[in-house]
Design an enzyme around this catalytic site. Structure first.
Site, PDB file in Angstrom:
ATOM      1  N   LYS A 236       0.879  -1.185   0.000  1.00  0.00           N
ATOM      2  CA  LYS A 236       0.000   0.000   0.000  1.00  0.00           C
ATOM      3  C   LYS A 236       0.904   1.219   0.000  1.00  0.00           C
ATOM      4  CE  LYS A 236      -4.394   1.057   0.160  1.00  0.00           C
ATOM      5  NZ  LYS A 236      -5.561   0.260  -0.281  1.00  0.00           N
TER       6      LYS A 236
ATOM      7  N   ASP B  38      -7.037   4.199  -4.620  1.00  0.00           N
ATOM      8  CA  ASP B  38      -7.677   4.080  -3.304  1.00  0.00           C
ATOM      9  C   ASP B  38      -8.275   5.466  -3.053  1.00  0.00           C
ATOM     10  OD1 ASP B  38      -7.815   2.093  -0.857  1.00  0.00           O
ATOM     11  OD2 ASP B  38      -7.370   4.023   0.049  1.00  0.00           O
TER      12      ASP B  38
END
Ligand code: NDP
Ligand code: 2IT
Length: 450
Positions: free
Chosen positions: A123, A163
């Site tokens: 991430k 995201d």
């Protein structure tokens, strides 16, 4: 053993509440696995999963439209590569910290394992706030961010996607910057545009997958989404396509939100009204309040993030799908959901329900699915995009949608089977954590102490 591992995490990661929260949930779930498999304990598999393989932090400097120098922090957490290249989104939001990205990267390990596609966990992102920025500033920032991140990526090494705050527009600018610097055209990002390597259905996949997952949960009780009143939070990518799929399957979505407030539309959001939300959020980048100004009978309520509870979760409904951000449903909210007769809570966002909230839901027999299972359709379809890129060809919309439905059913059944095996029937959280853990743990064991 539980206290020992949790202490270990707390000691090593002080001041990282989100990461500790995500870790605690998994530690509690997988204890019975560690008891059954002393070799995992001896090899410190869980401790190693809790330590990023690599955490990259870098300065991002760029010039705004006024010619002033702007400074942000960029990150990539390469958490675990036991079963495949690092894979996971990039988040641009002022709340981004190493703690937030480590919690997301940690959850991503398990989520990606559950998809059945070989992808490791990662991430990244930045504390950059896209709100109020011009198109030019967004592009400048993305290019500055990629001037550093590029060296750490590769289509067989680390493949980011979107995201919060990162959608098709940002992926385009970042992919363009990567291609220019590296002088290669590879599938180094997913969520790319159709026509330059993107997969059909990727945009819709997280929201669609969430509702497919909920449909599978409801089928275990001989029920379905049809005719069910559904609360949805958020109005971004995940919320929009969750709402769309609820409508397509005959359910009635009655809410949407952003960080300022929520709208309650008792008559139900229709496909036409959803088009308004998509245009508002994706093109005009306006506030959800405008929905209440446009449609009669809709109530807008501002959200106070510091309040003891969020009135959005205090509306009578059958299902609730939090699709905005972490910790948006606390213990009080969960009690309100129970009181209002909600039967199913499906996480579209990552970690939207606090640990206290989860306990309230499970103790009251509410069907609850953790994000790492029910929002896995997004990254699963990213995996399908990678496969299409490697093959050099494209699948049709119908083919990708059929694969997505199959993957969501498989994740659902895998969670239930693992939960059953470990004496927690119907507990999707324990099932997801155990099934994801076992897959990665076995790979780590096979690959030695590295
Ligand atoms: P978007 O940026 O498209 O939308 C985010 C939405 O959540 C917006 O409505 C935003 O409101 C709201 N929001 C964001 N931060 C906050 C906050 N701190 N408080 C209240 N509301 C907030 O993001 P996505 O839809 O892509 O992501 C939503 C969630 O889903 C995240 O948890 C993400 O990690 C998760 N997720 C996303 C996937 C994907 O494929 N995109 C896949 C799996 C999970 P505002 O406009 O005011 O900021
Ligand atoms: O949280 C997530 O799973 C995502 N933001 C999607 C990640 C991806 O690589 O598609």
């Amino acid at each position: 053993m539980q206290a020992e591992i949790l202490d270990f995490v707390k000691r090593r990661n002080p001041n990282e509440p989100e990461f500790i929260q995500a870790a605690e949930e998994v530690i509690l779930s997988v204890l019975p696995v560690l008891e059954k498999h002393p070799e995992f304990r001896k090899l410190k598999i869980l401790e190693r999963m809790l330590e990023p393989e690599r955490l990259i932090s870098f300065r991002v400097t760029w010039l705004d439209d006024k010619g002033e120098v702007q400074l942000n922090r960029g990150y990539r957490v390469q958490m675990n590569s036991a079963i495949g290249p690092y894979k996971g989104g990039l988040r641009f939001h002022p709340s981004v910290t190493p703690s937030v990205l480590k919690f997301l990267a940690f959850e991503q390990i398990f989520k990606n394992a559950l998809t059945g596609i070989p992808m490791g966990g990662g991430k990244g992102g930045s504390d950059f706030d896209p709100k109020g920025k011009s198109e030019n500033e967004i592009m400048k920032f993305c290019q500055a961010f990629m001037s550093e991140l590029t060296r750490h990526l590769g289509h067989r090494l680390d493949v980011p996607a979107g995201d919060i705050g990162v959608g098709g527009r940002e992926v385009g600018y970042m992919f363009g910057a990567y291609k220019k610097i590296k002088n290669e055209f590879t599938g180094v990002f997913t969520g790319k545009g159709i026509g330059w390597g993107g997969s059909l259905i990727r945009t819709e996949a997280t929201g669609y997958g969430l509702i497919y997952f909920a449909e599978n949960m409801l089928h275990t009780k001989n029920e379905s989404i049809k005719g069910k009143t559904c609360l949805v939070s958020g109005s971004g990518n995940v919320a929009q396509y969750a709402i769309e799929k609820i409508i397509q399957l005959g359910g009635k979505p009655v809410s949407a939100s952003d960080s300022d407030g929520f709208v309650y539309d008792a008559e139900g959001i229709t496909l036409a009204k959803l088009e308004f939300i998509k245009d508002l959020k994706n093109n005009r980048r306006g506030r959800i309040k405008e929905y209440a100004e446009k449609y009669k009978g809709v109530v807008y309520t501002p959200i106070d993030a510091k309040a003891a509870s969020n009135p959005l979760w205090n509306i009578k409904a059958d299902c609730a799908f939090p699709c905005a951000t972490q910790n948006e449903v606390n213990g009080n909210d969960a009690k309100n959901l129970v009181k209002n007769g909600v039967k199913l809570v499906g996480e579209g966002a990552n970690m939207p329900v606090t640990i206290e909230g989860i306990n309230v839901l499970i103790d009251n027999g509410i069907m609850y699915s953790p994000g790492k299972a029910s929002n896995a359709g997004g990254v699963a379809t990213s995996g399908l995009e990678m496969t299409q890129n490697y093959m050099g060809s494209n699948w049709t919309r119908e083919e990708v949608d059929a694969k997505l439905q199959g993957i969501m059913k498989n994740i659902h059944d895998t969670c239930l089977a693992a939960a059953n095996e470990y004496g927690k029937p119907g507990n999707y959280m324990v099932g997801a954590n155990i099934a994801g853990f076992l897959k990665v743990a076995n790979a780590m064991k096979a690959q030695g102490v590295i």
